[in-house]
Write a protein that holds these residues in place. Sequence first.
Motif, PDB file in Angstrom:
ATOM      1  N   TRP A 209     -33.413 -49.889  66.948  1.00  0.00           N
ATOM      2  CA  TRP A 209     -33.480 -48.726  66.059  1.00  0.00           C
ATOM      3  C   TRP A 209     -34.802 -47.997  66.223  1.00  0.00           C
ATOM      4  CZ3 TRP A 209     -36.831 -47.683  61.960  1.00  0.00           C
ATOM      5  CH2 TRP A 209     -36.470 -46.597  61.144  1.00  0.00           C
ATOM      6  N   LEU A 210     -35.893 -48.754  66.311  1.00  0.00           N
ATOM      7  CA  LEU A 210     -37.214 -48.155  66.444  1.00  0.00           C
ATOM      8  C   LEU A 210     -37.367 -47.431  67.775  1.00  0.00           C
ATOM      9  CD1 LEU A 210     -39.986 -47.777  65.166  1.00  0.00           C
ATOM     10  CD2 LEU A 210     -40.696 -49.938  66.224  1.00  0.00           C
ATOM     11  N   VAL A 211     -36.874 -48.039  68.862  1.00  0.00           N
ATOM     12  CA  VAL A 211     -36.941 -47.400  70.176  1.00  0.00           C
ATOM     13  C   VAL A 211     -36.180 -46.076  70.155  1.00  0.00           C
ATOM     14  CG1 VAL A 211     -36.156 -47.574  72.579  1.00  0.00           C
ATOM     15  CG2 VAL A 211     -37.327 -49.514  71.500  1.00  0.00           C
ATOM     16  N   ASP A 212     -35.003 -46.064  69.548  1.00  0.00           N
ATOM     17  CA  ASP A 212     -34.221 -44.830  69.455  1.00  0.00           C
ATOM     18  C   ASP A 212     -34.958 -43.763  68.652  1.00  0.00           C
ATOM     19  OD1 ASP A 212     -32.008 -45.511  70.999  1.00  0.00           O
ATOM     20  OD2 ASP A 212     -30.959 -46.447  69.317  1.00  0.00           O
ATOM     21  N   ARG A 213     -35.554 -44.161  67.541  1.00  0.00           N
ATOM     22  CA  ARG A 213     -36.268 -43.203  66.698  1.00  0.00           C
ATOM     23  C   ARG A 213     -37.422 -42.557  67.466  1.00  0.00           C
ATOM     24  NH1 ARG A 213     -35.539 -41.570  61.254  1.00  0.00           N
ATOM     25  NH2 ARG A 213     -37.745 -41.979  60.859  1.00  0.00           N
ATOM     26  N   ILE A 214     -38.218 -43.383  68.136  1.00  0.00           N
ATOM     27  CA  ILE A 214     -39.368 -42.862  68.868  1.00  0.00           C
ATOM     28  C   ILE A 214     -38.920 -41.978  70.028  1.00  0.00           C
ATOM     29  CG2 ILE A 214     -41.332 -43.495  70.320  1.00  0.00           C
ATOM     30  CD1 ILE A 214     -41.647 -46.003  68.588  1.00  0.00           C
ATOM     31  N   ALA A 215     -37.903 -42.435  70.772  1.00  0.00           N
ATOM     32  CA  ALA A 215     -37.413 -41.664  71.914  1.00  0.00           C
ATOM     33  C   ALA A 215     -36.843 -40.322  71.472  1.00  0.00           C
ATOM     34  CB  ALA A 215     -36.369 -42.467  72.673  1.00  0.00           C
ATOM     35  N   ARG A 221     -39.687 -33.097  70.501  1.00  0.00           N
ATOM     36  CA  ARG A 221     -40.964 -32.421  70.718  1.00  0.00           C
ATOM     37  C   ARG A 221     -41.000 -31.739  72.077  1.00  0.00           C
ATOM     38  NH1 ARG A 221     -45.484 -36.742  68.370  1.00  0.00           N
ATOM     39  NH2 ARG A 221     -44.794 -36.649  66.187  1.00  0.00           N
ATOM     40  N   MET A 222     -40.446 -32.400  73.099  1.00  0.00           N
ATOM     41  CA  MET A 222     -40.407 -31.787  74.427  1.00  0.00           C
ATOM     42  C   MET A 222     -39.515 -30.559  74.429  1.00  0.00           C
ATOM     43  SD  MET A 222     -40.222 -35.237  76.790  1.00  0.00           S
ATOM     44  CE  MET A 222     -40.005 -34.294  78.298  1.00  0.00           C
ATOM     45  N   ALA A 225     -41.410 -27.756  72.729  1.00  0.00           N
ATOM     46  CA  ALA A 225     -42.447 -27.253  73.636  1.00  0.00           C
ATOM     47  C   ALA A 225     -41.825 -26.369  74.710  1.00  0.00           C
ATOM     48  CB  ALA A 225     -43.218 -28.400  74.271  1.00  0.00           C
ATOM     49  N   GLY A 226     -40.643 -26.781  75.217  1.00  0.00           N
ATOM     50  CA  GLY A 226     -39.984 -25.986  76.231  1.00  0.00           C
ATOM     51  C   GLY A 226     -39.545 -24.625  75.701  1.00  0.00           C
ATOM     52  N   ARG A 227     -39.034 -24.591  74.460  1.00  0.00           N
ATOM     53  CA  ARG A 227     -38.611 -23.313  73.875  1.00  0.00           C
ATOM     54  C   ARG A 227     -39.809 -22.385  73.652  1.00  0.00           C
ATOM     55  NH1 ARG A 227     -34.904 -26.718  71.037  1.00  0.00           N
ATOM     56  NH2 ARG A 227     -36.413 -26.985  69.340  1.00  0.00           N
ATOM     57  N   ARG A 228     -40.930 -22.990  73.181  1.00  0.00           N
ATOM     58  CA  ARG A 228     -42.112 -22.161  72.975  1.00  0.00           C
ATOM     59  C   ARG A 228     -42.643 -21.611  74.293  1.00  0.00           C
ATOM     60  NH1 ARG A 228     -43.403 -26.271  69.160  1.00  0.00           N
ATOM     61  NH2 ARG A 228     -44.732 -27.288  70.712  1.00  0.00           N
ATOM     62  N   GLY A 229     -42.515 -22.421  75.372  1.00  0.00           N
ATOM     63  CA  GLY A 229     -43.015 -21.983  76.664  1.00  0.00           C
ATOM     64  C   GLY A 229     -42.202 -20.846  77.258  1.00  0.00           C
ATOM     65  N   ARG A 230     -40.914 -20.727  76.850  1.00  0.00           N
ATOM     66  CA  ARG A 230     -40.060 -19.658  77.389  1.00  0.00           C
ATOM     67  C   ARG A 230     -40.175 -18.358  76.607  1.00  0.00           C
ATOM     68  NH1 ARG A 230     -36.496 -24.109  77.908  1.00  0.00           N
ATOM     69  NH2 ARG A 230     -35.462 -23.557  75.943  1.00  0.00           N
ATOM     70  N   ARG A 231     -40.870 -18.425  75.485  1.00  0.00           N
ATOM     71  CA  ARG A 231     -41.019 -17.199  74.683  1.00  0.00           C
ATOM     72  C   ARG A 231     -42.049 -16.251  75.279  1.00  0.00           C
ATOM     73  NH1 ARG A 231     -41.099 -19.978  68.640  1.00  0.00           N
ATOM     74  NH2 ARG A 231     -38.910 -20.662  68.671  1.00  0.00           N
TER      75      ARG A 231
END
Length: 231
Positions: A209-215, A221-222, A225-231
Amino acid sequence: MTGRPAPAVLPPSLRGWLGLVAAFAASVVAGLGIRYAGEGEPGRVDARIGAAVDGVGPPWRSVALAMDSLGEPVGAVPLVVAAVAGCLLLRRPRAAVFVVAGVGTAVGTATLLKHLVGRTIHGGNLSYPSGHTAFLTALALTVAMLAARRRGRGGLGLGGTAAALLVLAVALVAGAAMGWAQVALGAHYPTDVLGGWCTALAVIPATAWLVDRIADRLVDRMADAGRRGRR
């Protein structure tokens, strides 16, 4: 891109089943730990089972020694490396992280409990719970969970109940095999191996459960970041 790069290691179909198992296993670990804290002698159940299993002769002693070696670094490391390599070959990095985190957490928890409980065998060796049993059960659990949960690329695609039964059956076989070896070699009391088995059952679902939450958070977040980079 907002989708996950890899499927969850603890899918919804298994959460309920394994959550209940983990809670029950944790209560068993705690109960046995309290019961045998600070003791250095076998309990009544330990004595009865140990008398029937302890001190096996050839060829079964060789089998027990071979099983025991799987819990030592010389045997454990290749097993974990093979499991991780299989995950990476199937392009499942999250599963590879789960294998390492799950096994490491189970062994670490067993080691910590040994010092907290303080039960000993043969004069001064900390014995509860069995780290060997926790290790092999944890590894079997992680592999079974990854194999049972999905179709394609190594998955069996089983439903919730069937997947849970398969996972628990694999854990039972692995724990029983290592537990028998530990008792047969006189390295642990039977209740030690039960505690080690339950330690893995309690820790692995929580780690998944913890691995899934962190992943999932990293993926989100990635993606942001990708959406902000395309703006």
